[in-house]
Design a protein around this motif. Structure first.
Motif, mmCIF file in Angstrom:
data_model
loop_
_atom_site.group_PDB
_atom_site.id
_atom_site.type_symbol
_atom_site.label_atom_id
_atom_site.label_comp_id
_atom_site.label_asym_id
_atom_site.label_seq_id
_atom_site.Cartn_x
_atom_site.Cartn_y
_atom_site.Cartn_z
ATOM 1 N N THR A 1 68.604 -12.540 33.371
ATOM 2 C CA THR A 1 68.375 -11.163 33.796
ATOM 3 C C THR A 1 66.895 -10.806 33.813
ATOM 4 O O THR A 1 66.520 -9.795 34.403
ATOM 5 C CB THR A 1 69.103 -10.178 32.868
ATOM 6 O OG1 THR A 1 68.694 -10.384 31.526
ATOM 7 C CG2 THR A 1 70.603 -10.360 32.944
ATOM 8 N N PRO B 1 66.543 -13.564 40.796
ATOM 9 C CA PRO B 1 67.427 -14.683 41.175
ATOM 10 C C PRO B 1 66.777 -15.690 42.108
ATOM 11 O O PRO B 1 67.115 -16.884 42.069
ATOM 12 C CB PRO B 1 68.609 -13.978 41.843
ATOM 13 C CG PRO B 1 68.637 -12.623 41.232
ATOM 14 C CD PRO B 1 67.195 -12.254 40.988
ATOM 15 N N HIS C 1 75.400 -5.692 31.998
ATOM 16 C CA HIS C 1 76.624 -5.955 32.744
ATOM 17 C C HIS C 1 77.573 -4.762 32.728
ATOM 18 O O HIS C 1 78.362 -4.588 33.660
ATOM 19 C CB HIS C 1 77.339 -7.180 32.171
ATOM 20 C CG HIS C 1 76.626 -8.468 32.451
ATOM 21 N ND1 HIS C 1 76.804 -9.180 33.625
ATOM 22 C CD2 HIS C 1 75.731 -9.165 31.728
ATOM 23 C CE1 HIS C 1 76.041 -10.263 33.599
ATOM 24 N NE2 HIS C 1 75.385 -10.280 32.461
ATOM 25 N N ARG D 1 82.785 -0.334 33.923
ATOM 26 C CA ARG D 1 82.136 -1.249 34.873
ATOM 27 C C ARG D 1 81.821 -2.572 34.204
ATOM 28 O O ARG D 1 81.550 -2.635 33.012
ATOM 29 C CB ARG D 1 80.832 -0.635 35.409
ATOM 30 C CG ARG D 1 81.025 0.476 36.413
ATOM 31 C CD ARG D 1 79.690 1.092 36.796
ATOM 32 N NE ARG D 1 78.752 0.125 37.357
ATOM 33 C CZ ARG D 1 77.481 0.437 37.674
ATOM 34 N NH1 ARG D 1 77.023 1.643 37.458
ATOM 35 N NH2 ARG D 1 76.690 -0.485 38.187
ATOM 36 N N ASP E 1 79.399 -5.561 35.858
ATOM 37 C CA ASP E 1 78.667 -5.990 37.044
ATOM 38 C C ASP E 1 78.210 -7.442 36.909
ATOM 39 O O ASP E 1 77.737 -7.854 35.844
ATOM 40 C CB ASP E 1 77.441 -5.106 37.262
ATOM 41 C CG ASP E 1 77.801 -3.664 37.577
ATOM 42 O OD1 ASP E 1 78.967 -3.431 37.950
ATOM 43 O OD2 ASP E 1 76.922 -2.782 37.461
ATOM 44 N N THR E 2 78.324 -8.174 38.008
ATOM 45 C CA THR E 2 77.845 -9.563 38.039
ATOM 46 C C THR E 2 77.076 -9.845 39.325
ATOM 47 O O THR E 2 76.993 -10.998 39.768
ATOM 48 C CB THR E 2 79.029 -10.547 37.919
ATOM 49 O OG1 THR E 2 79.961 -10.285 38.975
ATOM 50 C CG2 THR E 2 79.718 -10.402 36.578
ATOM 51 N N ASP E 3 76.498 -8.828 39.907
ATOM 52 C CA ASP E 3 75.770 -8.998 41.163
ATOM 53 C C ASP E 3 74.293 -9.279 40.909
ATOM 54 O O ASP E 3 73.738 -8.919 39.864
ATOM 55 C CB ASP E 3 75.901 -7.741 42.028
ATOM 56 C CG ASP E 3 77.322 -7.485 42.494
ATOM 57 O OD1 ASP E 3 78.086 -8.459 42.606
ATOM 58 O OD2 ASP E 3 77.669 -6.306 42.722
ATOM 59 N N GLY E 4 73.644 -9.901 41.889
ATOM 60 C CA GLY E 4 72.199 -10.079 41.842
ATOM 61 C C GLY E 4 71.747 -10.823 40.608
ATOM 62 O O GLY E 4 72.223 -11.918 40.291
ATOM 63 N N ARG E 5 70.811 -10.222 39.860
ATOM 64 C CA ARG E 5 70.271 -10.895 38.675
ATOM 65 C C ARG E 5 71.243 -10.873 37.510
ATOM 66 O O ARG E 5 70.917 -11.355 36.417
ATOM 67 C CB ARG E 5 68.924 -10.283 38.271
ATOM 68 C CG ARG E 5 68.968 -8.842 37.860
ATOM 69 C CD ARG E 5 67.560 -8.304 37.616
ATOM 70 N NE ARG E 5 67.585 -6.908 37.176
ATOM 71 C CZ ARG E 5 67.707 -6.532 35.913
ATOM 72 N NH1 ARG E 5 67.809 -7.428 34.950
ATOM 73 N NH2 ARG E 5 67.723 -5.252 35.600
ATOM 74 N N ASP F 1 74.352 -12.283 37.958
ATOM 75 C CA ASP F 1 75.360 -13.258 38.375
ATOM 76 C C ASP F 1 75.279 -14.498 37.477
ATOM 77 O O ASP F 1 74.640 -15.498 37.803
ATOM 78 C CB ASP F 1 75.150 -13.642 39.838
ATOM 79 C CG ASP F 1 76.336 -14.395 40.421
ATOM 80 O OD1 ASP F 1 77.139 -14.943 39.643
ATOM 81 O OD2 ASP F 1 76.453 -14.445 41.658
ATOM 82 N N ALA G 1 76.479 -17.874 39.062
ATOM 83 C CA ALA G 1 75.506 -18.479 39.974
ATOM 84 C C ALA G 1 74.362 -19.118 39.195
ATOM 85 O O ALA G 1 73.888 -20.205 39.551
ATOM 86 C CB ALA G 1 74.970 -17.427 40.941
#
Length: 611
Positions: free
Chosen positions: A28, A32, A59, A65, A67-71, A73, A76
């Protein structure tokens, strides 16, 4: 599939003894677009494993909520680690420390006074189990025995320095195993007998955290745990910085000698940090041992790989040491190159409060100023805290009308957390700083519209002050009388760049009293300003904050973090993947005064050291 277990004296991979040569980096804290580069550079130093924390509050910014998007993830990122041929260690907390806001714990959870932090308390455990099951649903399929890179999972973090609730630790182990985690589970503590006793249970393999006296500390760890591999799971090779202090560095040769001693003793290691990265946005934490000390945006940590991903002297020293015990790649990183230098006018666009009013309404509280949300009514002159408002990071403006006399009057606040910028009829009067233990200032008169802009400068991430509320804490008085009639405006910092765009589309009439933009006069905050930086191609940048006061900055909508004239940090790191060829938009929230120019420098400036 591959197995990874704990043997009598070693980690065992398919039954064969292996030593982990690991490096810590926090996904984080890295754009990414740079994950692969940072992991690969760590591999080129000779490491075979990457360790990372998972920050619960990033997160889960709200209870509903994840969240696992972008930085954020994690999957990934772990795939990148695997693609680079490296193992992975995951440390999901729930508490992580890491000089991160609130130690990674969500403020929406710690704000509840009924929650018992870091112990087997039902409300805390219910939230922890929900979070850990969400994380482990991502991690479990990526364990080494299922074809993934994950070989270890750590439970809690340096718990022996905080508590000794072994039932809590066993419950975390149960949750972890029930969620499908089959690799060995570890704990970590400083190698002091009492911390090791308090911070682990037999279901966990104990590891140590230290940066010196390696042989002595490994002996302490071995005395507490007679079997299994020795591991320093945080080999502190640098340190973090506070605003208003100096930039910490450690001697590269001395650190390399300690690493050599560790490896000569047969221990596994996790270099903390191999690459520190950046506490982007408002994610940096703070310490408080009698004096509140917020941490910098830069988390460079004087690591072997610096904030911009470039090898330092420590990189080469560590590589030489590692080569005595394991093969290192023939490939080496390219030498560092200077970043592009550019400049542009920085023009005011809209006042902060006018911008914030476009994103949220003022909330009116009861006439005597008592709290009516969160923890309930607290009495006359006590405005709501940020936590009462459900505002977990950043700024809240407090407003009321004073009806006193014409002469000077003393405004007194029980406690400010953490910085209160005071305005009377829109004109700045002064600032109350928590770290200075400020609680009072003199107003030029006792009547007019009082506005107090309070900044949460980062929640304490270590020790007994975890989870404390932010804002104006306790009663506010004017010449000894309670001040009531409060309204509050929570600043949606994520929406401020969009407001700048809207004001520019609508024209000067929408600026909400911001000064004219054409004459190059210094900025007078709190104000949002904008510049256009032109690049030939995407590139890392070092934004020069000398000549600016205090505030935040964004490039192309990417939140870089805080700057402050207190230093020591004098540049903000701009990751290349956040830039583009052509025009790059810089938006700055300046709280005080700043030169009306934006510049980038060829090299970073993290400030003076003790030397």
């Amino acid at each position: 599939m591959t197995t990874f277990t704990i043997g009598e004296h070693d980690f065992l991979e398919d039954g064969r003894p292996v030593r982990l040569l690991s490096g810590a980096l926090h996904f984080t804290r890295i754009h990414p677009g740079h994950w692969r580069d940072r992991v690969r550079t760590a591999r080129l130093m000779g490491l075979d494993t990457i360790e990372t924390y998972v920050m619960w509050n990033e997160h889960a910014p709200t209870p509903d909520r994840f969240d696992t998007d972008g930085r954020l993830d994690l999957v990934a990122f772990l795939r990148v680690v695997q693609d680079e041929g490296m193992r992975a260690i995951v440390r999901p907390g729930p508490y992580v420390c890491a000089e991160f806001d609130n130690g990674g714990l969500p403020a929406w959870l710690t704000a509840d006074p009924q929650v018992g932090l870091r112990r087997r308390e039902p409300r805390f455990m219910a939230a922890v189990e929900r979070y850990l099951r969400q994380v482990y649903a991502l991690v479990a399929p990526l364990q080494v025995d299922r074809g993934g890179p994950v070989v270890l999972v750590q439970v809690e973090n340096e718990y022996g320095a905080y508590g000794d609730d072994h039932d809590y630790l066993r419950e975390l182990v149960r949750i972890t195993r029930d969620a499908g985690i089959t690799v060995p589970l570890t704990s970590i503590d400083q190698p002091e007998p009492e911390m090791l006793r308090a911070g682990s249970v037999p279901e966990l393999h104990s590891t140590g955290s230290f940066g010196s006296r390696a042989v002595e500390r490994l002996a302490t760890l071995r005395a507490a745990q007679p079997t299994g591999p020795l591991m320093c799971a945080e080999f502190w090779c640098g340190w973090f910085d506070h605003w208003g202090a100096h930039h910490h560095t450690t001697d590269a040769a001395a650190s390399a000698a300690e690493l050599d001693a560790l490896l000569a003793a047969g221990a596994s290691v996790n270099v903390y940090m191999v690459h520190g990265g950046t506490s982007f946005g408002l994610t940096s934490g703070a310490n408080d041992k009698g004096v509140y000390q917020p941490t910098l945006t830069s988390y460079d940590y004087d690591a072997p790989i610096d904030e911009a991903g470039r090898p330092t002297e420590k990189f080469w020293r560590f590589r030489e040491v590692i080569a005595r015990y394991a093969p290192v790649p023939d490939e080496v990183p390219e030498p560092a190159k200077p970043a592009p230098e550019t400049s542009a006018p920085l023009r005011p666009v809209v006042g902060l409060l006018a911008a914030a009013e476009r994103l949220a309404p003022w909330r009116v509280h009861d006439e005597d100023g008592g709290r009516t949300t969160g923890t309930g009514h607290r009495g006359a002159g006590v405005p709501p805290t940020h936590d009462d408002l459900g505002h977990w990071r950043g700024f809240v403006a407090y407003r009321t009308t004073l009806t006193g006399g014409d002469g000077p009057a003393v405004l007194r606040v029980a406690e400010v957390r953490d910085r209160a910028q005071v305005l009377l009829d829109g004109a700045p009067v002064g600032v109350l700083h928590r770290d200075h233990h400020d609680t009072a200032l003199v107003l030029p008169r006792g009547h007019g519209e009082l506005t107090v802009l309070v900044e949460d400068q980062g929640r304490v991430n270590y020790g007994p002050r975890l989870g404390e509320p932010k804002g104006l804490v306790g009663p506010v008085r004017l010449d000894g009388a309670p001040v009531g009639g409060w309204s509050t405006l929570a600043v949606d910092h994520d929406g401020l760049v969009g407001v700048v765009h809207g004001v520019l589309r609508e024209g000067p009439a929408a600026a909400g009293g911001a000064p004219a933009a054409a004459d190059g006069r210094p900025l007078a905050g709190p104000v949002l300003a904008r510049a256009e930086l032109v690049l030939d191609e995407p590139a890392d940048l070092f934004l020069d904050t000398r000549g600016w006061g205090k505030g935040l900055a964004w490039v192309n909508g990417f939140a870089l973090g805080r700057y402050w004239s207190r230093g020591p940090q004098r540049t903000l790191y701009v990751p290349g993947p956040a830039t583009r060829a052509g025009v790059n938009e810089l938006v700055v929230l300046e709280l005080g005064a700043a030169d009306a120019v934006a510049r980038t420098l060829a090299w970073p400036d993290l400030g003076h050291t003790e030397q």
